[in-house]
Design an enzyme around this catalytic site. Structure first.
Site, PDB file in Angstrom:
ATOM      1  N   ILE A 146      42.494  41.110  49.217  1.00 44.05           N
ATOM      2  CA  ILE A 146      42.908  41.058  47.811  1.00 44.05           C
ATOM      3  C   ILE A 146      42.026  42.110  47.139  1.00 44.05           C
ATOM      4  O   ILE A 146      40.848  41.871  46.884  1.00 44.05           O
ATOM      5  CB  ILE A 146      42.709  39.657  47.195  1.00 44.05           C
ATOM      6  CG1 ILE A 146      43.566  38.625  47.933  1.00 44.05           C
ATOM      7  CG2 ILE A 146      43.049  39.694  45.704  1.00 44.05           C
ATOM      8  CD1 ILE A 146      43.430  37.203  47.424  1.00 44.05           C
ATOM      9  N   PRO A 147      42.584  43.297  46.897  1.00 40.01           N
ATOM     10  CA  PRO A 147      41.766  44.485  46.624  1.00 40.01           C
ATOM     11  C   PRO A 147      41.221  44.603  45.202  1.00 40.01           C
ATOM     12  O   PRO A 147      41.529  45.547  44.474  1.00 40.01           O
ATOM     13  CB  PRO A 147      42.733  45.628  46.943  1.00 40.01           C
ATOM     14  CG  PRO A 147      44.073  45.072  46.593  1.00 40.01           C
ATOM     15  CD  PRO A 147      44.013  43.608  46.992  1.00 40.01           C
ATOM     16  N   CYS A 148      40.348  43.707  44.822  1.00 39.92           N
ATOM     17  CA  CYS A 148      39.716  43.796  43.505  1.00 39.92           C
ATOM     18  C   CYS A 148      38.832  45.036  43.403  1.00 39.92           C
ATOM     19  O   CYS A 148      38.527  45.478  42.293  1.00 39.92           O
ATOM     20  CB  CYS A 148      38.939  42.524  43.177  1.00 39.92           C
ATOM     21  SG  CYS A 148      37.667  42.102  44.362  1.00 39.92           S
ATOM     22  N   HIS A 149      38.473  45.634  44.530  1.00 38.60           N
ATOM     23  CA  HIS A 149      37.671  46.864  44.498  1.00 38.60           C
ATOM     24  C   HIS A 149      38.458  48.029  43.901  1.00 38.60           C
ATOM     25  O   HIS A 149      37.875  49.025  43.498  1.00 38.60           O
ATOM     26  CB  HIS A 149      37.169  47.226  45.903  1.00 38.60           C
ATOM     27  CG  HIS A 149      38.251  47.542  46.888  1.00 38.60           C
ATOM     28  ND1 HIS A 149      38.925  46.558  47.590  1.00 38.60           N
ATOM     29  CD2 HIS A 149      38.796  48.720  47.279  1.00 38.60           C
ATOM     30  CE1 HIS A 149      39.822  47.119  48.379  1.00 38.60           C
ATOM     31  NE2 HIS A 149      39.761  48.439  48.205  1.00 38.60           N
TER      32      HIS A 149
END
Length: 187
Positions: A146-149
């Site tokens: 889950i690419p919160c970056h």
């Protein structure tokens, strides 16, 4: 009244796996539903996050692993080899409806690109909820997948990443390099 054995059997099995990555040790947590946790071993408050997750899932750490433990390790290895841009491991994301909707929206950020917090809030049709969304991003328990970056400040700054700003920078640069995307944020 339930016996102690019956109560213990009602817990969900939660499997932990250590995975070595180019960014250091990561901890994966899975249940029969899918991947529930993927965090850097150096994350501040990792122990508390794990304890809270076990309560939410009504789970206990079990020895061994399951097919999702193996799947996430294989998918992460492919990701870090530059051969995977999307993950297929099923996700188990306990949380309130708002947080779950924020995490779901994060899955829409294309590999190799970034969005601003403002853009994320506008996409969710909640332009005044930028801070609440940023807080929900920070509660994401499944790093990279889950690419919160991929969410950055409106001025292009790398703000707010529980794994650390250097890891965020590394991930963004790594993805851009493998996607052939030029520097700068895209949406």
């Amino acid at each position: 009244m339930q016996s102690k054995d019956q109560i213990e059997k009602s817990f969900t099995a939660f499997y932990l796996k250590e995975i070595i990555t180019p960014l250091g040790l990561m901890i994966a947590g899975t249940t029969a539903e899918g991947l529930c946790l993927l965090e850097f071993g150096t994350r501040v408050n990792l122990k508390k996050e794990l304890e809270d997750l076990l309560v939410l899932l009504h789970a206990e750490i079990a020895p061994g692993g399951n097919l999702y433990s193996t799947q996430i390790e294989n998918e992460l290895n492919e990701y870090f080899a530059g051969k995977r841009t999307d993950f297929t491991v099923p996700l188990c994301t306990p949380g309130n409806d708002f947080a779950r909707s924020v995490w779901q929206m994060l899955l829409n950020i294309p590999y190799g690109t970034t969005w601003t917090y403002k853009h994320q809030s506008e996409r969710m049709q909640q332009p005044l909820a930028i801070r609440a969304m940023a807080a929900a991003n920070g509660r994401n328990r499944i790093a990279i997948v889950i690419p919160c970056h991929r969410v950055i400040g409106s001025n292009g700054s790398l703000t707010g990443y529980a794994g650390g700003i250097e890891k965020k920078r590394w991930l963004i640069n790594f993805e851009r390099e493998h996607a052939g995307v030029q520097p700068g944020y895209l949406f």
